[in-house]
Design an enzyme around this catalytic site. Structure first.
Site, PDB file in Angstrom:
ATOM      1  N   HIS A   9      42.922  54.208  49.243  1.00  0.00           N
ATOM      2  CA  HIS A   9      43.222  54.358  50.673  1.00  0.00           C
ATOM      3  C   HIS A   9      44.654  53.904  50.963  1.00  0.00           C
ATOM      4  O   HIS A   9      45.262  53.131  50.209  1.00  0.00           O
ATOM      5  CB  HIS A   9      42.256  53.533  51.523  1.00  0.00           C
ATOM      6  CG  HIS A   9      42.408  52.050  51.348  1.00  0.00           C
ATOM      7  ND1 HIS A   9      43.426  51.311  51.932  1.00  0.00           N
ATOM      8  CD2 HIS A   9      41.705  51.166  50.625  1.00  0.00           C
ATOM      9  CE1 HIS A   9      43.312  50.057  51.592  1.00  0.00           C
ATOM     10  NE2 HIS A   9      42.292  49.936  50.792  1.00  0.00           N
ATOM     11  N   TRP A  14      45.961  44.615  57.114  1.00  0.00           N
ATOM     12  CA  TRP A  14      46.020  43.357  56.361  1.00  0.00           C
ATOM     13  C   TRP A  14      46.761  43.506  55.042  1.00  0.00           C
ATOM     14  O   TRP A  14      47.243  42.526  54.495  1.00  0.00           O
ATOM     15  CB  TRP A  14      44.610  42.792  56.134  1.00  0.00           C
ATOM     16  CG  TRP A  14      44.072  42.122  57.372  1.00  0.00           C
ATOM     17  CD1 TRP A  14      44.606  42.155  58.628  1.00  0.00           C
ATOM     18  CD2 TRP A  14      42.894  41.317  57.461  1.00  0.00           C
ATOM     19  NE1 TRP A  14      43.828  41.436  59.494  1.00  0.00           N
ATOM     20  CE2 TRP A  14      42.770  40.911  58.807  1.00  0.00           C
ATOM     21  CE3 TRP A  14      41.917  40.911  56.548  1.00  0.00           C
ATOM     22  CZ2 TRP A  14      41.726  40.103  59.247  1.00  0.00           C
ATOM     23  CZ3 TRP A  14      40.866  40.099  56.986  1.00  0.00           C
ATOM     24  CH2 TRP A  14      40.780  39.705  58.339  1.00  0.00           C
ATOM     25  N   ASN A  15      46.887  44.716  54.508  1.00  0.00           N
ATOM     26  CA  ASN A  15      47.778  44.901  53.340  1.00  0.00           C
ATOM     27  C   ASN A  15      49.185  44.545  53.814  1.00  0.00           C
ATOM     28  O   ASN A  15      49.920  43.830  53.169  1.00  0.00           O
ATOM     29  CB  ASN A  15      47.822  46.364  52.880  1.00  0.00           C
ATOM     30  CG  ASN A  15      46.522  46.854  52.277  1.00  0.00           C
ATOM     31  OD1 ASN A  15      46.234  48.034  52.328  1.00  0.00           O
ATOM     32  ND2 ASN A  15      45.734  45.973  51.685  1.00  0.00           N
ATOM     33  N   GLY A  22      39.089  42.520  51.387  1.00  0.00           N
ATOM     34  CA  GLY A  22      37.717  42.564  50.868  1.00  0.00           C
ATOM     35  C   GLY A  22      36.839  43.469  51.711  1.00  0.00           C
ATOM     36  O   GLY A  22      37.176  44.613  51.958  1.00  0.00           O
ATOM     37  N   ARG A  60      38.980  52.074  56.409  1.00  0.00           N
ATOM     38  CA  ARG A  60      40.299  52.393  55.871  1.00  0.00           C
ATOM     39  C   ARG A  60      40.202  53.460  54.762  1.00  0.00           C
ATOM     40  O   ARG A  60      41.068  54.327  54.644  1.00  0.00           O
ATOM     41  CB  ARG A  60      41.016  51.147  55.372  1.00  0.00           C
ATOM     42  CG  ARG A  60      40.296  50.341  54.312  1.00  0.00           C
ATOM     43  CD  ARG A  60      40.988  49.006  54.135  1.00  0.00           C
ATOM     44  NE  ARG A  60      40.523  48.180  53.038  1.00  0.00           N
ATOM     45  CZ  ARG A  60      39.537  47.286  53.132  1.00  0.00           C
ATOM     46  NH1 ARG A  60      38.888  47.114  54.298  1.00  0.00           N
ATOM     47  NH2 ARG A  60      39.179  46.545  52.093  1.00  0.00           N
ATOM     48  N   GLU A  87      35.634  47.783  48.591  1.00  0.00           N
ATOM     49  CA  GLU A  87      36.601  46.893  47.916  1.00  0.00           C
ATOM     50  C   GLU A  87      35.854  45.676  47.352  1.00  0.00           C
ATOM     51  O   GLU A  87      34.729  45.367  47.789  1.00  0.00           O
ATOM     52  CB  GLU A  87      37.666  46.458  48.935  1.00  0.00           C
ATOM     53  CG  GLU A  87      38.716  45.477  48.418  1.00  0.00           C
ATOM     54  CD  GLU A  87      39.450  45.974  47.181  1.00  0.00           C
ATOM     55  OE1 GLU A  87      40.610  46.394  47.315  1.00  0.00           O
ATOM     56  OE2 GLU A  87      38.853  45.946  46.087  1.00  0.00           O
ATOM     57  N   LYS A  98      49.059  34.784  51.982  1.00  0.00           N
ATOM     58  CA  LYS A  98      49.553  34.098  50.796  1.00  0.00           C
ATOM     59  C   LYS A  98      49.756  32.613  51.037  1.00  0.00           C
ATOM     60  O   LYS A  98      49.268  31.756  50.287  1.00  0.00           O
ATOM     61  CB  LYS A  98      50.877  34.754  50.383  1.00  0.00           C
ATOM     62  CG  LYS A  98      51.509  34.189  49.135  1.00  0.00           C
ATOM     63  CD  LYS A  98      52.649  35.095  48.694  1.00  0.00           C
ATOM     64  CE  LYS A  98      53.324  34.560  47.446  1.00  0.00           C
ATOM     65  NZ  LYS A  98      54.271  35.520  46.858  1.00  0.00           N
ATOM     66  N   ARG A 114      43.968  34.581  39.994  1.00  0.00           N
ATOM     67  CA  ARG A 114      44.684  35.839  39.953  1.00  0.00           C
ATOM     68  C   ARG A 114      44.495  36.565  38.628  1.00  0.00           C
ATOM     69  O   ARG A 114      44.450  37.778  38.562  1.00  0.00           O
ATOM     70  CB  ARG A 114      46.170  35.514  40.182  1.00  0.00           C
ATOM     71  CG  ARG A 114      47.038  36.691  40.457  1.00  0.00           C
ATOM     72  CD  ARG A 114      48.401  36.185  40.916  1.00  0.00           C
ATOM     73  NE  ARG A 114      49.301  37.304  41.127  1.00  0.00           N
ATOM     74  CZ  ARG A 114      50.508  37.186  41.659  1.00  0.00           C
ATOM     75  NH1 ARG A 114      50.959  35.991  42.015  1.00  0.00           N
ATOM     76  NH2 ARG A 114      51.273  38.236  41.843  1.00  0.00           N
ATOM     77  N   HIS A 182      38.976  51.996  46.904  1.00  0.00           N
ATOM     78  CA  HIS A 182      39.831  50.810  47.047  1.00  0.00           C
ATOM     79  C   HIS A 182      40.408  50.396  45.699  1.00  0.00           C
ATOM     80  O   HIS A 182      39.913  50.823  44.649  1.00  0.00           O
ATOM     81  CB  HIS A 182      38.998  49.662  47.624  1.00  0.00           C
ATOM     82  CG  HIS A 182      38.338  50.009  48.918  1.00  0.00           C
ATOM     83  ND1 HIS A 182      38.824  49.638  50.150  1.00  0.00           N
ATOM     84  CD2 HIS A 182      37.212  50.738  49.166  1.00  0.00           C
ATOM     85  CE1 HIS A 182      38.034  50.110  51.087  1.00  0.00           C
ATOM     86  NE2 HIS A 182      37.051  50.787  50.541  1.00  0.00           N
ATOM     87  N   GLY A 183      41.430  49.550  45.757  1.00  0.00           N
ATOM     88  CA  GLY A 183      42.095  49.114  44.517  1.00  0.00           C
ATOM     89  C   GLY A 183      41.122  48.625  43.465  1.00  0.00           C
ATOM     90  O   GLY A 183      41.146  49.107  42.320  1.00  0.00           O
TER      91      GLY A 183
HETATM   92  C1  9HU Z   1      51.503  39.990  46.954  1.00  0.00           C
HETATM   93  C2  9HU Z   1      50.862  38.866  47.695  1.00  0.00           C
HETATM   94  O1  9HU Z   1      51.371  38.248  48.624  1.00  0.00           O
HETATM   95  O2  9HU Z   1      49.614  38.558  47.237  1.00  0.00           O
HETATM   96  C3  9HU Z   1      48.949  37.560  47.884  1.00  0.00           C
HETATM   97  C4  9HU Z   1      48.236  37.811  49.077  1.00  0.00           C
HETATM   98  C5  9HU Z   1      47.453  36.825  49.640  1.00  0.00           C
HETATM   99  C6  9HU Z   1      47.343  35.583  49.027  1.00  0.00           C
HETATM  100  C7  9HU Z   1      48.042  35.329  47.837  1.00  0.00           C
HETATM  101  C8  9HU Z   1      48.878  36.306  47.301  1.00  0.00           C
HETATM  102  S1  9HU Z   1      49.782  35.993  45.859  1.00  0.00           S
HETATM  103  O3  9HU Z   1      51.175  36.216  46.111  1.00  0.00           O
HETATM  104  O4  9HU Z   1      49.418  34.693  45.369  1.00  0.00           O
HETATM  105  N1  9HU Z   1      49.330  37.102  44.780  1.00  0.00           N
HETATM  106  C9  9HU Z   1      48.015  37.309  44.419  1.00  0.00           C
HETATM  107  C10 9HU Z   1      47.039  36.343  44.594  1.00  0.00           C
HETATM  108  C11 9HU Z   1      45.733  36.634  44.186  1.00  0.00           C
HETATM  109  C12 9HU Z   1      45.417  37.871  43.614  1.00  0.00           C
HETATM  110  C13 9HU Z   1      46.407  38.834  43.441  1.00  0.00           C
HETATM  111  O5  9HU Z   1      46.122  40.045  42.879  1.00  0.00           O
HETATM  112  C14 9HU Z   1      47.689  38.552  43.855  1.00  0.00           C
HETATM  113  O6  9HU Z   1      48.687  39.511  43.739  1.00  0.00           O
HETATM  114  C15 9HU Z   1      44.064  38.157  43.208  1.00  0.00           C
HETATM  115  O7  9HU Z   1      43.789  39.268  42.671  1.00  0.00           O
HETATM  116  C16 9HU Z   1      43.036  37.183  43.434  1.00  0.00           C
HETATM  117  C17 9HU Z   1      41.717  37.480  43.074  1.00  0.00           C
HETATM  118  C18 9HU Z   1      40.704  36.537  43.320  1.00  0.00           C
HETATM  119  C19 9HU Z   1      41.008  35.310  43.916  1.00  0.00           C
HETATM  120  C20 9HU Z   1      42.347  35.007  44.277  1.00  0.00           C
HETATM  121  C21 9HU Z   1      43.357  35.955  44.025  1.00  0.00           C
HETATM  122  C22 9HU Z   1      44.723  35.648  44.409  1.00  0.00           C
HETATM  123  O8  9HU Z   1      45.018  34.543  44.941  1.00  0.00           O
END
Ligand code: 9HU
Length: 231
Positions: A9, A14-15, A22, A60, A87, A98, A114, A182-183
């Protein structure tokens, strides 16, 4: 040889804000709707025709599909909305961005989550307003089928029964299928189709708004897959 077309999608609200979405039912942004339109016109120009379409029960993905079908002028196509294509559920992380995630759980824990295939985020409390227990879209599910969190492994486990029991047999019958999902639900399918390892699947990122064509042999094993592009 069989073909099936997948698409992720378009961008959601929220993206755009980098929030975990989720099962939260947020809608597409203007850019997300434009991405869906582009995907539809790419498919139309490439001459693709379909017999039915699948998507999740999240707007979405549904709206991405409908915009693409409209662009292909086939909004008459039968559409099946399936919760198993939702998702991945991000548990108590749903809605956090983040900074909030790092503040609440620490960047070390974020780093572990992650890269993990089997570790779920912290679960929602059953009385958390973010659960899907009261949502009509899930009224046919038993309480224990509705997740409060999911690891990627859990997502694979609830996506595959739909593929194995419903979609794969239709592909074998020669049905030409388009799926808007979804992803992580697409990761789940591609992991099983391409036999991708647990370590590698967490690194597979699927672009939005770009249809992915899978060519499958008589045993539904992928022969090749390719992204359709604008041009
Ligand atoms: C690009 C970005 O800002 O990603 C976000 C968005 C929201 C929170 C944290 C982040 S981050 O920068 O830490 N990156 C980020 C962080 C995470 C993930 C992920 O794929 C990722 O890219 C996960 O798959 C993921 C899966 C399951 C639990 C936690 C995470 C997670 O904390």
């Amino acid at each position: 040889m069989y073909k099936i077309v997948f698409m992720r999608h378009g961008q959601s609200a929220w993206n755009f804000e980098n929030r975990f979405t989720g099962w939260t039912d947020v809608d597409l942004t203007e850019q997300g709707r434009a991405e869906a339109k582009t995907a539809g016109s790419i498919l139309r120009k490439a001459g693709f025709e379909f017999d039915l379409a699948y998507t999740s029960v999240l707007k979405r993905a549904i709206r991405t599909l409908l915009i693409a079908l409209d662009e292909m002028d086939c909004m008459w196509l039968p559409v099946s909305c399936q919760w198993r294509l939702n998702e991945r559920h991000y548990g108590a992380l749903q809605g956090l961005n983040k900074a909030e995630t790092a503040d609440k759980y620490g960047s070390e824990q974020v780093h572990v989550w992650r890269r993990s295939y089997t570790t779920p985020p912290p679960a929602l409390n059953p009385d958390d307003p973010r659960t899907s227990y009261a949502a009509p879209a899930y009224r046919t599910l038993s309480r224990d089928e509705i997740p409060l969190t999911e690891s990627l492994k859990d997502t694979v486990a609830r996506v595959m029964p739909l593929w194995n029991d419903v979609i794969a047999p239709q592909v074998r019958e020669g049905k030409r299928i388009l799926m808007s999902a979804h992803g992580n639900s697409l990761r789940a399918l591609f992991k099983e189709l391409d036999n991708i390892s647990d370590d590698d699947i967490v690194g597979l990122n699927i672009p939005t708004g770009q249809p992915i064509v899978y060519e499958l042999d008589a045993n539904l094993k992928p022969i090749r897959n390719y992204y359709l592009d604008v041009n």
